[in-house]
Write an enzyme that holds these catalytic residues in place. Structure first.
Site, mmCIF file in Angstrom:
data_model
loop_
_atom_site.group_PDB
_atom_site.id
_atom_site.type_symbol
_atom_site.label_atom_id
_atom_site.label_comp_id
_atom_site.label_asym_id
_atom_site.label_seq_id
_atom_site.Cartn_x
_atom_site.Cartn_y
_atom_site.Cartn_z
ATOM 1 N N CYS A 146 -4.945 -0.485 3.637
ATOM 2 C CA CYS A 146 -3.541 -0.760 4.280
ATOM 3 C C CYS A 146 -2.479 -0.625 5.665
ATOM 4 O O CYS A 146 -1.677 -0.824 5.945
ATOM 5 C CB CYS A 146 -2.525 -0.875 3.582
ATOM 6 N N CYS A 167 5.346 -2.572 -8.485
ATOM 7 C CA CYS A 167 3.805 -2.484 -7.087
ATOM 8 C C CYS A 167 4.287 -3.928 -6.504
ATOM 9 O O CYS A 167 5.093 -4.516 -7.117
ATOM 10 C CB CYS A 167 2.972 -2.717 -8.494
ATOM 11 N N LYS A 188 7.576 -3.119 -0.982
ATOM 12 C CA LYS A 188 7.984 -3.792 -2.506
ATOM 13 C C LYS A 188 8.193 -5.517 -2.555
ATOM 14 O O LYS A 188 8.208 -5.886 -2.999
ATOM 15 C CB LYS A 188 9.182 -2.216 -3.095
ATOM 16 N N HIS A 230 3.362 -7.351 0.980
ATOM 17 C CA HIS A 230 1.850 -6.356 1.986
ATOM 18 C C HIS A 230 1.061 -7.293 2.256
ATOM 19 O O HIS A 230 -0.059 -7.110 1.056
ATOM 20 C CB HIS A 230 2.170 -5.166 0.825
#
Ligand SMILES: [Zn+2]
Ligand SMILES: [Zn+2]
Lengths: 388, 131, 388, 131
Positions: free
Chosen positions: A84, A211, A331, A335
């Site tokens: 990431c 998540c 959030k 992402h």
């Protein structure tokens, strides 16, 4: 070392895209070059972040095609992957080459599609960023890794889990509130603490609204010397410091602290000649609500074990002591893993240029980017400041 | 390397949980490496680790990667040698709770057959609460 | 810019490995550090090449774990992927950082497992290095891409296909003859022209023995400043020049020439202040026999359209005008794609140090590395010379 | 981008082979891009390309990627607009030979349903020899 500046930024909307990885990158690069008022012909090298193009679209070796899609041949191109943290690492590499005179003007960024894979397959491919032998066979997932972290945080710092979960929910609410103001965010809706509490359990104690989502998107930044930047634009954003550090498997780490972040941030602060007090706005890696708490501590905004209190007092709100993720963060902005760092840079550049619109942090002069890859195994930080 | 994952799997099937120990500084090393993280030495030898430890943290995975069947518990266990291991806890996920923290477990294993992306099969450590 | 040198090289045997990606890298790094007589503690950053660890072993984000396996924490780590050119690109990045004073001593290399995937799946994953939309859906493969090239070469340069195929077969024979002398090669057996002619057709006109094998393996190199190198070793291998260039899809290129190679080599020669005549030994990208012919032309050893004649006259043999692939090349040494470039650097370093044993090129003082990724879309070249 | 792969597929199904043309310098662009490779301009507009061209090179794929059924022919065809396209030749692979080079073909398409790694389905251009 030459001073380096960002002179153009571009970003697709984040969310679900029918466009391909290359098309999204083409769009982001187009916006970035337009922003910089540069022709692609001035780009001397390309640093592209992508994590899972091979699984998501059967596209490996994406770097030469990213150059080709903006009409470039012959230039050096590189694909970087650090889970990431991918795009931030790509941007840092790009910055280093410009700082050191390897190139004068380069393009860096990231592009990623995750939604096409569906949740079980995407969850599997994301989990590949863990140690495949000593962790993977146990079925660990990313929410799982941060769930292990949340339990340990609660225990190590003596914060009752119900209390911690309440604060985590408040972080989700804050980031959604911010994301609602960001026209490019994946989620643009305000949520409540009850929404978080009523969402399904993903990995105890993390619920769905703790998540970040699976997202598609791309972002790109044009990087050049500050000298050139001053000639071609009014608001060059200077890269004041960068840091990158690593760690092994979770079981090799000192959780609930993330030492790779502490090291990376230390290097970035030292290079910038700054301390956490100098940061006016921060986009950090809130892949999960607990991750935001730990990141605010690791970056030095709060003491270890104290970060959970900040959201309560509004210290991390836009207008607070240290605004965290005014764009909505992972959030709410979303992402797309290999593009996230570039989106963070896009956002901070807009903040410093006072072009962030509804989520502008007043008078932000220095901003920080924090991106974490794997289960805490690689962290890259950038500190940006106004160059005018 | 002195201890490969394949050897590690073979040995756990024989009841031995293996790690490495640095001959230079005595550091116990897990997961396996080719150099000691403390002193940088590369004279590492296989040692047998305790098969008992304490649960340091856990979670219940309810949204699983393709190929895994949720819900199941993933836990990190701390061994007396001051190393951590990750594995599954053989316990009803619906009954899991914070009371598990610090509990002593016995360390076994289960075979994971592996699939198209796993580079062959492997093992997951399997923890059982000691009564 | 500081002068940069290679002070240690390591490589696993190439072939089938039970070891994991990390274990192979650990072994290669161990050998490289032993060769350099350095502790891993002196390594300041890691640049690792890997292409398909996610498919082959469920291992993405491999860079922090590669650092961890050699006992390192906190250091910057990066995974680079540029298809088959991956490790060379990683090494070039590493060289640039040392040249520019970002770090003093770094480790770079590659690790790859392909055999575990089996031929159809490995063929699919390799083919992902083509443009997934405008080429991939037609079912193009890597042998297929070079087969298109072979037919076109025959046509454009007026070389009858039977004649060209005869020379291609001789290249396979030459590279196997060399590989038989290389204790780390995947194939250590001499073959005949009839073996090539009797092998199955893979992609007309390429037969099985025109193709490099699927291979597992890893290689690593320790890179530092020439100044430090001179203090710690007797035979530092200087990086005299590097070049990296890209192109888009095949249908965007001027085949049968590979312009990305011509550009990369031009840059590398210019940096080294050398011409093709200065090269004493070359490890180049003979993923297929036709690829060796085209590479020898692109690197300037022969005129365009003339390279096919060289093998006939023994010009590319060990002891010939320009020894090509004395190690056996990708054809016989094997091709663990993300590690190949590092193996080439290993081999050239050994040649310059006169430690290549049975496949030593007498008195080699300057060597060239050529690695090609995708369907001709990215090429990286390095020129190494003796630093003593 | 002005022309996406999805649009390209939709249009070929309607019988139109699309590319881009630079409004600045007139360059015909394929595959699609967001900038002109010749002049660097970003004013590109959709144009219809010829659906006839000549075979520049070909191969018969006999060892295929997972998901494809060999043998089949992959060819590169040159269009009058001086652009290249890749696709499959609708011709018996066992009868393929150098005589195919330079032959004129009509350009159609076939749908490729796509699988787990293809990011959805797509199309392969399908070339047929013009008698
Ligand atoms: Zn030690
Ligand atoms: Zn134009």
């Amino acid at each position: 070392m030459r001073e380096v500046a960002i002179v153009g930024v571009g970003m697709t909307n984040f969310g679900k895209h029918e466009e391909t990885l290359l098309e999204m990158f083409g769009d982001a690069a187009n916006e970035a070059l337009l922003d910089a008022q540069l022709s692609p012909k001035e780009i001397e090298a390309l640093f592209i972040g992508n994590c899972l193009g091979d699984f998501a679209e059967g596209q490996a070796n994406i770097s030469p095609f990213c150059a080709s899609v903006i009409g470039l041949k012959d230039i050096p191109t590189i694909r970087v992957e650090c889970a990431c943290a991918t795009a931030t690492v790509a941007i840092r590499e790009a910055v280093l080459t410009v700082a050191n005179g390897v190139y004068d003007t380069v393009l860096a960024g990231g592009t990623e599609k995750t939604l096409v894979m569906g949740t079980p397959f995407a969850t599997r491919t994301f989990a590949m960023a863990s140690d495949s032998r000593f962790e993977g066979f146990a079925g660990i997932t990313f929410p799982g890794a941060f769930a292990l972290m949340a339990i340990l945080y609660s225990r190590e710092y003596g914060v009752p889990l119900e209390v911690l979960k309440e604060k985590m929910a408040m972080i989700a609410v804050k980031n959604h509130k911010n994301g609602a103001k960001n026209p490019k965010a994946h989620f643009r809706k305000v949520i409540t603490i009850d929404d978080v509490k009523n969402s399904i359990m993903v990995a105890d104690p993390l619920q769905l609204y703790d998540c970040c989502p699976f997202t598609d998107g791309a972002a790109a930044v044009v990087i050049t010397t500050l000298e050139k930047a001053k000639r071609i634009c009014k608001k060059p954003v200077v890269v004041a410091g960068t840091g990158l550090a690593s760690a092994g498997a979770i079981i090799d780490q000192d959780i609930p602290r993330i030492k790779a972040r502490e090291k990376a941030a230390k290097v970035a602060y030292a290079q910038a000649g700054m301390t956490p007090n100098d940061i006016d706005v921060c986009e950090l890696h809130d892949c999960f609500t607990i991750a935001e708490i730990i990141a605010t501590e690791g970056l030095g905004f709060f003491e270890h074990g104290q970060g959970w209190k900040a959201v309560d007092k509004g210290e991390t709100d836009i207008g607070g002591k240290i605004p965290i993720n005014p764009s909505g963060g992972l959030k709410a902005r979303g992402h797309p893993i290999g593009a996230t760092g570039a989106a963070q840079v896009y956002t901070i550049a807009k903040q410093l240029r006072e072009e962030a619109g509804e989520f502008q942090v007043d008078g932000a002069k220095v901003g920080m980017i924090d991106t974490l890859g794997g289960d805490f195994s690689v962290v890259c930080n950038l500190i940006l400041k106004r160059g005018w | 390397m002195e201890l490969t994952y394949k050897d590690f799997c073979n040995e756990i099937k024989k009841g031995r949980l293996l790690g490495l120990k640095c001959e230079g500084c005595g550091k116990v090393i897990f997961p396996v490496k080719s150099f000691c993280p403390d002193c940088g030495g590369n004279k590492l030898k296989k040692i047998e680790l305790s098969k008992r430890g304490k649960i340091k943290t856990y979670t219940v995975i309810r949204v699983a990667p393709e190929g895994f069947n949720p819900p199941y518990i993933v836990a990190i266990v701390e061994l007396p040698e001051d190393v951590l291991v990750m594995g599954n806890l053989d316990f009803d996920p619906e009954k899991a709770g914070l009371f598990l923290l610090g509990k002593e477990v016995e360390i076994g294993y289960k075979e994971v057959p592996g699939d198209k992306y796993s580079g062959g099969g492997g093992i997951a450590l399997l923890f059982s609460l000691v009564e």
